[in-house]
Motif scaffolding. Structure first.
Motif, mmCIF file in Angstrom:
data_model
loop_
_atom_site.group_PDB
_atom_site.id
_atom_site.type_symbol
_atom_site.label_atom_id
_atom_site.label_comp_id
_atom_site.label_asym_id
_atom_site.label_seq_id
_atom_site.Cartn_x
_atom_site.Cartn_y
_atom_site.Cartn_z
ATOM 1 N N CYS A 1 0.660 -1.069 -0.536
ATOM 2 C CA CYS A 1 0.275 0.510 0.238
ATOM 3 C C CYS A 1 0.483 1.680 -0.027
ATOM 4 O O CYS A 1 1.273 1.994 1.372
ATOM 5 N N CYS B 1 -1.807 -3.292 -0.487
ATOM 6 C CA CYS B 1 -2.965 -2.827 -1.551
ATOM 7 C C CYS B 1 -3.680 -3.878 -2.128
ATOM 8 O O CYS B 1 -2.740 -4.418 -2.525
ATOM 9 N N GLY C 1 -7.765 -0.255 -5.489
ATOM 10 C CA GLY C 1 -8.177 1.125 -5.474
ATOM 11 C C GLY C 1 -9.657 0.865 -5.499
ATOM 12 O O GLY C 1 -10.208 0.659 -6.337
ATOM 13 N N CYS D 1 -9.108 2.351 0.196
ATOM 14 C CA CYS D 1 -8.231 3.258 0.328
ATOM 15 C C CYS D 1 -8.115 4.177 1.522
ATOM 16 O O CYS D 1 -7.152 4.635 2.183
#
Length: 168
Positions: A56, A97, A100, A104
């Motif tokens: 991330c 991560c 998206g 987030c």
């Protein structure tokens, strides 16, 4: 606002500094300097982590950048900035991560919270020593190690995340 190709990176590396400056009544010059420091730290970490990975970047690279900028705004010494980097490296480097998405926002909140805590701790002489974990003997080495966690470190993690996406 985008930095290193990401709007989330730009938001995290900038807005907390803007808020701190306005609340404390600091000058635009201090804000500009703190923002540039934040961008440089974020970009340095991203240089080693790569553009796409299971790391991330907005949380880890952006969060570490903004932590250093906050430290600057609060008058941190060079030694305290180094300790801020070590606190962030030791605290949130494992954040993944998963594309998206709405997560987030939560990761950004966690990163900014960690930044404020890392600054407060370092400026009160509480920090993770450079002999522990991924912290290096220099701040540059620590940031390189943070990036190495992403690539090659999280290559298998990235594959597992993609598999989870495919299962949906």
């Amino acid at each position: 606002m985008s930095i290193t190709g990401s709007g989330a990176h730009g938001i995290i590396t900038t807005l907390p500094l803007f808020a701190e400056t306005k609340v404390k009544g600091l000058s635009d010059e201090k804000l500009i300097t703190a923002t540039m420091l934040s961008y440089l730290i974020c970009t340095y970490i991203k240089e080693y982590s790569g553009r796409l990975s299971a790391f991330c970047g907005c949380g880890i690279a952006g969060g570490t950048g903004v932590a250093c900028g906050l430290g600057y705004l609060r008058g941190a010494t060079l030694e305290e900035i180094i300790n801020i980097i070590n606190n962030m490296a030791s605290g949130i480097t494992g954040m993944i991560c998963d594309g998206g998405n709405q997560g987030c926002t939560m990761k950004g909140i966690v990163a900014v919270d960690a930044a404020y805590r890392a600054v407060e701790m370092a400026m009160n002489n509480t920090y993770i020593f450079n002999v522990h974990g991924i912290n290096g003997v220099t701040p540059e080495r620590t940031m390189m190690n943070m990036g190495r966690i992403a690539s090659p470190g999280m290559i298998e993690t990235e594959k597992v995340i993609v598999d989870i996406f495919k299962e949906k």
